[in-house]
Write an enzyme that holds these catalytic residues in place. Structure first.
Site, PDB file in Angstrom:
ATOM      1  N   ARG A 157       2.441  -0.516   7.542  1.00 53.33           N
ATOM      2  CA  ARG A 157       3.385   0.469   6.945  1.00 53.33           C
ATOM      3  C   ARG A 157       3.961   1.566   7.991  1.00 53.33           C
ATOM      4  NH1 ARG A 157      -1.236   0.131   3.542  1.00 53.33           N
ATOM      5  NH2 ARG A 157      -0.681  -0.727   1.348  1.00 53.33           N
TER       6      ARG A 157
ATOM      7  N   LYS B  14      -3.590   3.139   2.967  1.00 53.96           N
ATOM      8  CA  LYS B  14      -3.601   3.928   1.646  1.00 53.96           C
ATOM      9  C   LYS B  14      -5.170   4.217   1.473  1.00 53.96           C
ATOM     10  CE  LYS B  14       0.869   2.883   0.184  1.00 53.96           C
ATOM     11  NZ  LYS B  14       1.629   2.701  -1.175  1.00 53.96           N
TER      12      LYS B  14
ATOM     13  N   HIS C  78      10.403  -0.421   6.076  1.00 55.87           N
ATOM     14  CA  HIS C  78       9.830  -1.120   5.198  1.00 55.87           C
ATOM     15  C   HIS C  78      10.291  -2.596   4.970  1.00 55.87           C
ATOM     16  CE1 HIS C  78       6.488  -0.681   2.278  1.00 55.87           C
ATOM     17  NE2 HIS C  78       7.037  -1.320   1.306  1.00 55.87           N
TER      18      HIS C  78
ATOM     19  N   ARG D  13       8.539  -5.016   6.864  1.00 54.16           N
ATOM     20  CA  ARG D  13       7.127  -5.210   6.330  1.00 54.16           C
ATOM     21  C   ARG D  13       7.370  -6.457   5.286  1.00 54.16           C
ATOM     22  NH1 ARG D  13       1.780  -3.181   5.137  1.00 54.16           N
ATOM     23  NH2 ARG D  13       1.445  -3.025   2.687  1.00 54.16           N
TER      24      ARG D  13
ATOM     25  N   HIS E  99      -2.833  -4.536   0.245  1.00 54.76           N
ATOM     26  CA  HIS E  99      -2.779  -4.238  -0.794  1.00 54.76           C
ATOM     27  C   HIS E  99      -3.997  -4.222  -1.581  1.00 54.76           C
ATOM     28  CE1 HIS E  99       1.472  -5.832  -0.917  1.00 54.76           C
ATOM     29  NE2 HIS E  99       1.764  -4.591  -0.574  1.00 54.76           N
TER      30      HIS E  99
ATOM     31  N   TYR F  41       6.465 -11.021  -3.272  1.00 57.52           N
ATOM     32  CA  TYR F  41       6.982 -11.656  -2.347  1.00 57.52           C
ATOM     33  C   TYR F  41       7.107 -13.168  -2.553  1.00 57.52           C
ATOM     34  CZ  TYR F  41       6.053  -7.249   0.207  1.00 57.52           C
ATOM     35  OH  TYR F  41       6.262  -5.894   0.503  1.00 57.52           O
TER      36      TYR F  41
END
Length: 294
Positions: free
Chosen positions: A145, A169, A240, A243, A266, A275
Site C-alpha cells: 500500500r 493496517k 493503488h 497494487r 487483507h 480481483y
C-alpha cells in the site's frame, strides 16, 4: 465530539492514519453542511432529514456512488459511537440506505504496458530519478500500500533472504518475498542513496525527499501519475492501481487466492476475491477466442 471520535479510531479501532484523515474530512464536510443549510451547531442535533439532505446534495454535486456510500458509512460509524457513548439515544442513520451501484472491476495495467514502463522509461541518473524508478518497481513487484511504502525503512529490508517486512493496517506486520530482480534494483538504488546522503542509518526511511525527510502521499501520487501517463492510457493513475495490477497479474498466472490474500495483507478472503473477476474476464476472452464451439 469529533476529537473523541478520532481518538477512538486511532487508539481503540487502530485504523490507519489515512482512514482517520478520510473520516475527519467527511465529518467536517457534514458539519459544515448542516450548519450552513440548517443552522445546526452540533452534529448530535442532526436527524434523518438532515443526513438525507446531505446525501442528496452529494449526489447533485456529481460524486460517484462509491464516494457517497463511503461518506454515509463514516456517518454511521460516528453516530454509532455517539449512541454507545450515550450522547444520543437514537441513531439518525438507521434508515439511511446505501446507494445501489453496478459492479466495477478494479482497473489494472496490462502486462506489456507495465513491462514497457519498467524497462524502457528513461529515469534520470540522479537521486530523484532513481528514487522514482524505485517507487514504481516496489509498488508493482510487492503490491504494498501507499502508506506501507511511505513507512518502509531500510532496516525492514532483508536482501539476503529476499524479503521485506511491512507495517500494514491494524499495526500488523507481514513478510513479503521479493524477486532477485527487485533485490538488484534495491542495491543499485542504495548506492545512489548513500552517495547523495553520505551516511545511511538503518532506521532511515526507504523513500525520501531531497532533504532526506520522509515521503508524503501526494509526492508518491505525482511520481506514479508522471510515470504512468507516459506509457498507460485511459486509466486513473494512482499508487493503488499498481497494487491492483500486482494482484491481478498474480492471479492471471495461476497464483493461489489465499497466498495473494496474505501478500496483500487483507484481513478476509472476500477483499481479495474482487480481483478474481478480472481473471475470469480473461478466461472468458481466451475461451471465446480458442474454443471451436464458443
Amino acid at each position: 465530539m469529533l476529537f473523541s471520535f478520532i481518538s477512538y479510531l486511532e487508539h481503540e479501532k487502530r485504523v490507519s492514519p489515512h482512514t482517520v484523515l478520510a473520516y475527519r474530512k467527511d465529518l467536517e464536510q457534514f458539519f459544515l453542511f448542516i450548519n450552513t443549510a440548517f443552522g445546526l451547531e452540533n452534529a448530535e442535533d442532526a436527524g434523518h432529514a438532515e443526513i438525507r439532505a446531505w446525501m442528496v446534495d452529494l449526489i447533485e454535486e456529481g460524486l460517484e456512488v462509491a464516494t457517497v456510500n463511503r461518506k454515509m458509512a463514516t456517518l454511521r460509524s460516528f453516530y454509532k459511537f455517539l449512541l454507545h457513548s450515550e450522547i444520543i439515544n437514537q441513531d439518525p442513520t438507521f434508515k439511511i440506505r446505501s446507494l445501489k451501484k453496478g459492479r466495477n472491476l478494479p482497473a489494472f495495467i496490462q502486462e506489456k504496458e507495465i513491462y514497457r514502463l519498467l524497462e524502457q522509461a528513461n529515469f534520470d541518473n540522479d537521486f530523484e530519478g532513481q528514487r522514482d524508478r524505485m517507487v514504481m518497481q516496489t509498488l508493482y513487484l510487492t503490491g504494498i500500500r501507499l502508506s506501507e511504502l511511505i513507512g518502509l525503512r531500510w532496516s525492514a529490508l532483508d536482501l539476503s533472504q529476499l524479503q521485506i517486512k511491512v507495517l500494514g493496517k491494524g499495526k500488523k506486520y507481514r513478510i513479503i518475498p521479493i524477486s532477485s530482480e527487485l533485490r538488484i534494483a534495491i542495491l543499485s538504488y542504495k548506492k545512489v542513496f548513500e552517495e547523495c546522503f553520505s551516511i545511511q542509518n538503518e532506521n532511515d526511511f526507504f523513500i525520501v525527499r531531497l532533504n532526506r525527510e520522509q515521503a508524503y502521499p501526494m509526492m508518491i501520487y505525482r511520481i506514479v501519475k508522471k510515470c504512468l501517463n507516459l506509457f498507460v492510457r485511459n486509466t486513473k493513475s494512482s499508487p493503488h492501481l499498481m497494487r491492483h495490477t500486482f494482484a491481478t497479474h498474480l492471479l492471471n498466472k495461476g497464483a493461489d487466492l489465499n497466498a495473494v490474500k496474505d501478500l496483500l495483507g487483507h484481513a478476509s478472503l472476500a477483499a481479495t476475491q474482487v480481483y478474481t473477476h478480472n481473471s475470469i474476464e480473461k478466461l472468458k476472452a481466451v475461451y471465446e477466442q480458442a474454443h471451436p464451439k464458443a
